[in-house]
Enzyme design. Sequence first.
Site, PDB file in Angstrom:
ATOM      1  N   ASP A   1       1.801   8.044  19.926  1.00 56.36           N
ATOM      2  CA  ASP A   1       0.530   8.586  20.381  1.00 56.36           C
ATOM      3  C   ASP A   1      -0.523   7.502  20.187  1.00 56.36           C
ATOM      4  O   ASP A   1      -0.421   6.668  19.293  1.00 56.36           O
ATOM      5  CB  ASP A   1       0.207   9.835  19.551  1.00 56.36           C
ATOM      6  CG  ASP A   1      -0.923  10.648  20.151  1.00 56.36           C
ATOM      7  OD1 ASP A   1      -1.536  10.170  21.125  1.00 56.36           O
ATOM      8  OD2 ASP A   1      -1.192  11.736  19.653  1.00 56.36           O
TER       9      ASP A   1
ATOM     10  N   ASP B   1       6.176  17.656  22.859  1.00 56.03           N
ATOM     11  CA  ASP B   1       6.219  17.385  21.428  1.00 56.03           C
ATOM     12  C   ASP B   1       5.365  18.426  20.734  1.00 56.03           C
ATOM     13  O   ASP B   1       4.423  18.959  21.327  1.00 56.03           O
ATOM     14  CB  ASP B   1       5.674  15.990  21.091  1.00 56.03           C
ATOM     15  CG  ASP B   1       4.145  15.984  21.049  1.00 56.03           C
ATOM     16  OD1 ASP B   1       3.584  16.029  19.941  1.00 56.03           O
ATOM     17  OD2 ASP B   1       3.509  15.972  22.126  1.00 56.03           O
TER      18      ASP B   1
ATOM     19  N   CYS C   1      24.016  29.694  16.186  1.00 57.17           N
ATOM     20  CA  CYS C   1      23.572  28.312  15.976  1.00 57.17           C
ATOM     21  C   CYS C   1      24.642  27.523  15.233  1.00 57.17           C
ATOM     22  O   CYS C   1      25.269  28.029  14.305  1.00 57.17           O
ATOM     23  CB  CYS C   1      22.265  28.305  15.186  1.00 57.17           C
ATOM     24  SG  CYS C   1      21.639  26.643  14.833  1.00 57.17           S
TER      25      CYS C   1
ATOM     26  N   CYS D   1      23.934  24.439  13.811  1.00 52.51           N
ATOM     27  CA  CYS D   1      23.263  23.376  13.056  1.00 52.51           C
ATOM     28  C   CYS D   1      23.876  23.253  11.667  1.00 52.51           C
ATOM     29  O   CYS D   1      24.582  24.156  11.202  1.00 52.51           O
ATOM     30  CB  CYS D   1      21.767  23.663  12.955  1.00 52.51           C
ATOM     31  SG  CYS D   1      21.305  24.906  11.717  1.00 52.51           S
TER      32      CYS D   1
ATOM     33  N   CYS E   1      23.090  26.357   9.421  1.00 50.34           N
ATOM     34  CA  CYS E   1      23.797  27.593   9.780  1.00 50.34           C
ATOM     35  C   CYS E   1      25.300  27.485   9.543  1.00 50.34           C
ATOM     36  O   CYS E   1      25.963  28.498   9.290  1.00 50.34           O
ATOM     37  CB  CYS E   1      23.502  27.958  11.233  1.00 50.34           C
ATOM     38  SG  CYS E   1      21.807  28.534  11.485  1.00 50.34           S
TER      39      CYS E   1
ATOM     40  N   HIS F   1      17.282  23.254  10.811  1.00 51.84           N
ATOM     41  CA  HIS F   1      17.603  24.334  11.744  1.00 51.84           C
ATOM     42  C   HIS F   1      16.623  24.363  12.922  1.00 51.84           C
ATOM     43  O   HIS F   1      17.041  24.442  14.091  1.00 51.84           O
ATOM     44  CB  HIS F   1      17.579  25.691  11.039  1.00 51.84           C
ATOM     45  CG  HIS F   1      17.620  26.829  12.011  1.00 51.84           C
ATOM     46  ND1 HIS F   1      18.790  27.260  12.605  1.00 51.84           N
ATOM     47  CD2 HIS F   1      16.621  27.584  12.551  1.00 51.84           C
ATOM     48  CE1 HIS F   1      18.513  28.232  13.453  1.00 51.84           C
ATOM     49  NE2 HIS F   1      17.206  28.459  13.434  1.00 51.84           N
TER      50      HIS F   1
END
Length: 379
Positions: free
Chosen positions: A90, A272, A310, A312, A315, A341
């Site tokens: 940015d 974002d 999920c 991830c 999880c 997560h």
Amino acid sequence: MYTLISQENKARRGQVETVHGTFQTPCFMNVGTAAAIKGGISSPDLDNDLKCQVELCNTYHLHLRPGDNVIRTMGGIHKFMNWSKPVLTDSGGFQVFSLAKLRKIKEEGVYFNSHIDGRKIFMGPEESMQIQSNLASTIAMAFDECVENPAEYDYAKASCERTTRWLVRCKNEMARLNSLPDTINKNQLLFGINQGSTYADLRASHMKDIVELDLDGYAIGGLAVGESTEEMYRIIDVVEPYMPKNKPRYLMGVGTPSNIIEAVARGVDMFDCVMPSRNARHATVFTWKGIMHLTNKCYETDPAPIDENCDCPTCRNFSRAYVRHLFKAQEMLAGRLAVMHNLYFYNTLAEKIRTAIENNQFEEFRKKYSGILSQLVTK
């Protein structure tokens, strides 16, 4: 650089080729403001476990600490944080206008006081480009003026005109920097930023003006800063027809899973937001059934993972009961597991959106998930 692969109505499935690799769009960029994701997430975590394609770092924060010259000495932002994929930086404009308590905007740039130690700093288009060149990011954002919503029409108009003049200076300075022999990334890309508050005529005219500069990509800035969701969608609808079809389109600082789905439906490619990591650190997580607050009593003895759909790392390995306990005990691991997560969820959301567009099923996906992902899960 940008290739459109498939399209369903306005929803676009594409890819962006850069010097640091190709990323697929629609894409959610994971926000590592100070060259790190808050919550104890490392670059290998992002790369190996969380499906991150692009990391976003902030010019303003890295200029103040550790200093862009330090990062240049270390070989650029990629080597500094051990990340080989694309990085977008940015410009620092938003932080200058939102964090600096004392600031004075002039044609040459902005004079302000650091929010860390109060020291006086100047940043203009050339300085922002020089800092981002030192960081050697893949994509540099142009230095712009981000006005608050609502803004007076005359001020918003003058701000747009100033932002366009600054953009010309950014483009010229980047060309100069990329031609120097000691520049780390001579293939750095420049994205311009559309402004105009919530005024349709200003937004449209400003986008038409900056498109004439033929930049590498275009962003819609100055949204998600106080206006309603409906206003945000209205402005995207106003601006989109004037955005080049052959360039990536980036909606800055947005947003919720539903916001992302709805903006993709309006033709946006890149996003974002700090929301997934910030909310996670406060025990709020996103699931395919909606939003969960993990500290709720109902999860005290719940053996299920945060989201049964999920895959991830959190999880796969831990229960809602355990993560809830970690938050209650104020263990640092709680934030890390929840952030992992949420980032995985957001990156998977983008992945599923891409697949849906490819299969001409995006509208079905939108109808199924745009509403439900904003709802609160009670159990």
